[in-house]
Design a protein around this motif. Structure first.
Motif, short mmCIF file in Angstrom:
data_model
loop_
_atom_site.label_atom_id
_atom_site.label_comp_id
_atom_site.label_asym_id
_atom_site.label_seq_id
_atom_site.Cartn_x
_atom_site.Cartn_y
_atom_site.Cartn_z
N UNK A 14 40.13 44.32 44.44
CA UNK A 14 39.18 43.50 43.69
C UNK A 14 38.69 44.20 42.43
N UNK A 15 38.63 45.53 42.44
CA UNK A 15 38.13 46.25 41.28
C UNK A 15 39.19 46.58 40.25
N UNK A 16 40.44 46.22 40.52
CA UNK A 16 41.53 46.52 39.60
C UNK A 16 41.29 45.84 38.26
N UNK A 17 41.52 46.58 37.17
CA UNK A 17 41.25 46.05 35.82
C UNK A 17 42.08 44.80 35.53
N UNK A 18 43.22 44.64 36.21
CA UNK A 18 44.07 43.47 36.01
C UNK A 18 43.72 42.36 36.97
N UNK A 19 42.71 42.55 37.80
CA UNK A 19 42.39 41.56 38.81
C UNK A 19 43.46 41.55 39.89
N UNK A 20 43.79 40.36 40.37
CA UNK A 20 44.72 40.26 41.49
C UNK A 20 46.09 39.69 41.11
N UNK A 21 46.29 39.41 39.82
CA UNK A 21 47.58 38.84 39.42
C UNK A 21 47.80 39.07 37.92
N UNK A 22 49.06 39.30 37.55
CA UNK A 22 49.38 39.40 36.13
C UNK A 22 50.69 38.66 35.85
N UNK A 28 57.30 44.89 23.19
CA UNK A 28 57.01 46.22 22.64
C UNK A 28 55.53 46.52 22.51
N UNK A 29 54.67 45.53 22.65
CA UNK A 29 53.23 45.72 22.41
C UNK A 29 52.45 45.94 23.70
N UNK A 30 53.16 45.87 24.84
CA UNK A 30 52.53 46.05 26.15
C UNK A 30 51.37 45.06 26.35
N UNK A 31 51.61 43.82 25.92
CA UNK A 31 50.63 42.74 26.06
C UNK A 31 51.09 41.80 27.17
N UNK A 32 50.16 41.38 28.01
CA UNK A 32 50.47 40.41 29.04
C UNK A 32 49.21 39.64 29.39
N UNK A 33 49.35 38.64 30.24
CA UNK A 33 48.24 37.80 30.69
C UNK A 33 47.87 38.24 32.09
N UNK A 34 46.58 38.36 32.38
CA UNK A 34 46.21 38.83 33.71
C UNK A 34 44.83 38.33 34.12
N UNK A 35 44.56 38.49 35.39
CA UNK A 35 43.26 38.22 36.00
C UNK A 35 42.29 39.31 35.55
N UNK A 36 41.04 39.17 35.90
CA UNK A 36 40.04 40.20 35.57
C UNK A 36 38.90 40.13 36.57
N UNK A 37 38.30 41.28 36.91
CA UNK A 37 37.11 41.24 37.76
C UNK A 37 35.85 40.85 36.98
N UNK A 38 35.95 40.83 35.65
CA UNK A 38 34.78 40.52 34.80
C UNK A 38 34.75 39.04 34.48
N UNK A 39 34.41 38.22 35.46
CA UNK A 39 34.47 36.76 35.31
C UNK A 39 33.39 36.23 34.37
N UNK A 40 32.29 36.94 34.22
CA UNK A 40 31.16 36.40 33.46
C UNK A 40 31.49 36.19 31.98
N UNK A 41 32.48 36.91 31.46
CA UNK A 41 32.79 36.80 30.03
C UNK A 41 33.34 35.43 29.66
#
Length: 544
Positions: A421-429, A435-448
């Motif tokens: 639950x505390x993983x910076x990527x949340x539970x799924x990516x 080359x830019x190391x960009x992806x879409x992922x979950x987050x534990x910081x839901x309030x944003x």
């Protein structure tokens, strides 16, 4: 330079007194044209003159096309200018309709030269010059006036620019040259809608622009205020639905709903409260909005007409994401994008896999700039964060490392955070390796996700309700509802590959028009509008 002043840069200078770019009269030139020299077979004086006028600076493809036709002129015959020549000059004169500057292509100069040229040399140079300017116009219209990556390295777009020989061959083969000219512009509905809205807003600007709403106290629903009539007028001027329905002296009902709609169209919190931000957006000069629309027409020219049958589209300026399948939006979600210092780049790629309960391999820059200073102060700084330290394949206890011996230049360690639950990527990516190391992922910081402006990440895209997104993107996997959530709850790290191709497009658009007629504007969070505006100011004589 303010946008209001900058408008003078993009807006074309008058072609002549009391004549707009779309009103160049080529009919008069057609009747008064001085007949060019006799148009004969190859090796005639005019063909030789065209050959002699070939400059080493001309694009190779254009020289090749002339060579294939034995240097016979393209734009005139023994009877004068061809119909295609008149249509091409008229199209260049009307370039302002596409947010291009007609003066870049000198349409009036060609009309004048067609009336005054007499020698083979004059006509040869006329023909070549018109070909060069037509190529420039076609290139600007189809793929943009500037190369995106040359303007900003974060724009990893490389639009296909017309190959000269093929362009002229297709033009020559076309049975309907007017239709061919129309085909040069982007053929997407998004481009056509923005073009139409730009014309409408220009008419509003010519009629006097938008009314200014005076400053005053924060206006909340239920209050009375002498500015209500002005506010109502301002919203009507921008075609905000419902504004005209308001009556009375209280800020309520239809007027509050109209303000909420305005706020939605401008990426603001839709609370109906007219505070500092909403008032500022109400009073943005219409000229600035015209420029914003012009800049985004340029961006649309960089994009493919067809983004795919099944794709993810995330507009970084809007901080939202949508999934489109067979032309229909089937899912939308709020996203958090990179903060200005870590601006998310623009590019397209293909979704390769989805990882549930992922590890987070801490990027080197974050490990050295954010975690290393903390570890130098306290070797136990990683305690409770489920972050492990590796050197090669070997795990090392953080307390056994002399952290003060290392810096960003000699850091040999790899930091990895375990799933949870505390993983910076949340539970799924959602991975589309790039080359830019960009992806879409979950987050534990839901309030944003509750904030109107959501530029807080290090560059990756955090998505709200990520398992709903997984359900949509992996629908072809034929699993029972809740399957991916069950894997999440098991804690098992699982990789799933989509069964059909799914493209991912990360874009940056600060103005657009939706199918429902709503026109949207967004804050230029990365300052890319200003950079593009300056590039367009200076790109007046770029090489083809």
């Amino acid at each position: 330079m303010s946008f209001a002043v900058a408008l003078l840069v993009l807006a074309p200078a008058p072609l002549q007194a009391e004549q707009s770019p779309g009103q160049v009269d080529t009919t008069q030139a057609e009747t008064q044209v001085v007949p060019p020299p006799q148009f004969l077979e190859p090796e005639t004086p005019i063909a030789k003159a065209v050959s002699a006028a070939m400059s080493p600076d001309l694009p190779d493809g254009l020289v090749l096309f002339y060579g294939k036709r034995a240097f016979a002129p393209i734009w005139f015959t023994e009877n004068g200018l061809t119909e295609n020549a008149h249509l091409a000059i008229a199209a260049m004169a009307a370039a302002n309709e596409h947010a291009l500057n007609p003066n870049n292509y000198d349409p009036l100069g060609f009309i004048k030269r067609s009336e005054t040229s007499t020698s083979e040399q004059d006509w040869a140079q006329f023909d070549i010059d018109l070909s060069v300017q037509f190529l420039r116009y076609a290139t600007h219209l189809s793929s943009g006036r500037v190369q995106p990556n040359a303007v900003n390295k974060a724009l990893n777009l490389f639009p296909h620019r017309p190959e000269p020989a093929m362009l002229f061959e297709n033009a020559e083969k076309s049975e309907d040259f007017s239709a061919f000219l129309d085909s040069l512009a982007p053929q997407s509905d998004n481009y056509a809608r923005l073009k139409r809205r730009l014309a409408q807003f220009r008419e509003k600007a010519a009629a006097g622009g938008f009314t200014t709403v005076p400053d005053g106290e924060v206006l909340k629903p239920g209050m009375t205020d002498p500015r209500l009539a002005v506010l109502k007028q301002r919203l009507i001027e921008e075609d905000i639905p419902g504004a005209a329905d308001h009556t009375g002296e209280v800020y309520d009902g239809a007027l509050v709903e109209a303000v909420k709609t305005f706020q939605e169209y401008h990426g603001l919190a839709t609370d109906g409260v007219i505070g500092k931000n909403t008032l500022a957006r109400l009073n943005i000069p219409l000229q600035d909005k015209l420029i914003q629309m012009e800049l985004n027409m340029e961006r649309r020219r960089w994009m493919r007409d067809d983004l795919g049958d099944f794709y993810v589209f995330s507009n970084l300026a809007d901080q939202n994401l949508k999934v489109v399948r067979n032309g229909k939006t089937i899912h939308t979600a709020k996203v958090v994008v990179g903060k200005p210092y870590h601006a998310t780049p623009v590019f397209s790629d293909t979704l390769e896999y989805v990882e549930i309960n992922p590890f987070w391999n801490v990027p080197y820059s974050i490990a050295t700039k954010e975690y290393l200073p903390k570890l130098k102060q306290n070797a136990g700084a990683l305690s409770g964060k489920q972050i492990r330290v590796f050197q090669g394949d070997s795990e090392i206890a953080p307390t056994q490392i002399a952290w003060n011996s290392y810096s960003g230049g000699n850091f040999p360690f790899r930091l990895r955070q375990d799933p949870g639950d505390g993983n910076a990527l949340g539970r799924i990516k959602f991975m589309f390796p790039n080359p830019f190391n960009i992806y879409i992922h979950d987050t534990p910081s839901k309030s944003l996700f509750s904030q109107a402006e959501r530029a807080f990440s290090h560059g990756c895209i955090r998505v709200s309700n990520p398992f709903k997104l997984a359900d949509v993107l992996l629908a072809d996997s034929n699993v029972a509802p809740g399957h991916w959530q069950a894997i999440r709850d098991s804690g098992e790290r699982t990789v799933v590959k989509p069964r059909v191709p799914i493209e991912v497009h990360l874009t940056y658009l600060t103005a657009w028009m939706n199918k429902d007629g709503s026109t949207h504007f967004r804050k230029d969070i990365y300052g890319r509008d200003k950079v593009l505006l300056e590039a367009l100011r200076t790109a007046m004589t770029e090489n083809l």
